[in-house]
Enzyme design. Structure first.
Site, PDB file in Angstrom:
ATOM      1  N   CYS A   1       0.727  -1.167  -0.058  1.00 30.61           N
ATOM      2  CA  CYS A   1      -0.006  -0.050   0.057  1.00 30.61           C
ATOM      3  C   CYS A   1       0.847   1.305   0.053  1.00 30.61           C
ATOM      4  O   CYS A   1       1.706   1.569  -0.813  1.00 30.61           O
ATOM      5  CB  CYS A   1      -0.931  -0.116   0.934  1.00 30.61           C
ATOM      6  SG  CYS A   1      -2.403   1.011   1.095  1.00 30.61           S
ATOM      7  N   HIS A   2       0.813   2.099   0.835  1.00 28.76           N
ATOM      8  CA  HIS A   2       1.425   3.285   1.109  1.00 28.76           C
ATOM      9  C   HIS A   2       2.896   3.129   1.513  1.00 28.76           C
ATOM     10  O   HIS A   2       3.689   4.064   1.873  1.00 28.76           O
ATOM     11  CB  HIS A   2       0.732   4.344   2.159  1.00 28.76           C
ATOM     12  CG  HIS A   2      -0.387   4.972   1.321  1.00 28.76           C
ATOM     13  ND1 HIS A   2      -1.825   4.552   1.037  1.00 28.76           N
ATOM     14  CD2 HIS A   2      -0.359   6.485   0.879  1.00 28.76           C
ATOM     15  CE1 HIS A   2      -2.443   5.078   0.471  1.00 28.76           C
ATOM     16  NE2 HIS A   2      -1.841   6.357   0.053  1.00 28.76           N
ATOM     17  N   GLY A   3       3.118   2.031   2.105  1.00 30.69           N
ATOM     18  CA  GLY A   3       4.472   1.721   2.672  1.00 30.69           C
ATOM     19  C   GLY A   3       5.581   1.919   1.603  1.00 30.69           C
ATOM     20  O   GLY A   3       6.902   2.074   1.759  1.00 30.69           O
TER      21      GLY A   3
END
Length: 193
Positions: A119-121
């Site tokens: 995801c936003h990682g």
């Protein structure tokens, strides 16, 4: 199978499933997993957020659980770990501002150790400048950052994962089965039934 040492980078308002599920799955198969957060110590907690896909233009956000850290960030020596997981949610947008976080990520990238980001990682990877010439995926809103950092964004189903060399990425938590399977493959973990 010999147990591997895995590091998970997180922070307050990390996505609940994206910290809980990888942690539990990696422990379940016998790996030693340390979860850390900048400026926090072993035994302290981070708050999580639950992101869901309910038909809006983007995900919704609800309060999640508290997650107890099992290692202190200041004590981390990346050379002692075999793999890295970077969870998504809102945490990546600010933990990527921590120079030590970026140094840790660069260690894994420069030594070709397995890295898994969801995801936003992926924002932490782009901030560390380690995606150049990689193909990878993320939550679609992160596509411009990937491209600006020299990576090639690929659009895949939310329940899928993508591997390029030592890097496995997935758009969001629905991809956990594929994401964790591919990370375990990179680690050389085999599961027999």
């Amino acid at each position: 199978m010999s147990a591997k040492n895995i590091l998970i980078l997180a922070g307050d308002f990390v996505e609940d499933y994206e910290i809980m599920v990888p942690y539990q799955m990696l422990v379940m198969v016998g790996h030693n997993v340390h979860v850390v957060c900048p400026d926090k110590k072993k035994g302290q907690t981070i708050r999580t957020a639950i992101h869901d896909f309910e038909g809006d233009q983007t995900y919704t956000e609800k309060p999640g659980h508290n997650f107890a850290l099992n290692a202190s960030f200041k004590d981390i020596k990346p050379e002692n770990y075999d793999g890295l997981v970077i969870s998504g949610g809102r945490a990546p947008e600010y933990i990527r501002l921590n120079d030590r976080v970026l140094e840790i990520v660069r260690h894994f990238a420069n030594t070709n150790k397995p890295i898994a980001a969801v995801c936003h990682g992926i924002q932490v990877l782009t901030a560390a400048d380690v995606v150049r010439d990689f193909t990878l995926t993320a939550y679609p809103a992160v596509k411009p950052e990937i491209e600006l950092a020299g990576g090639k964004y690929i659009d895949i189903a939310m329940d899928a994962a993508h591997v390029d060399r030592n890097l496995v990425t997935s758009p969001a938590w629905p991809g956990h089965p594929a994401f964790i399977r591919e990370f375990l493959n990179l680690l050389g973990t085999t599961i027999t039934c």
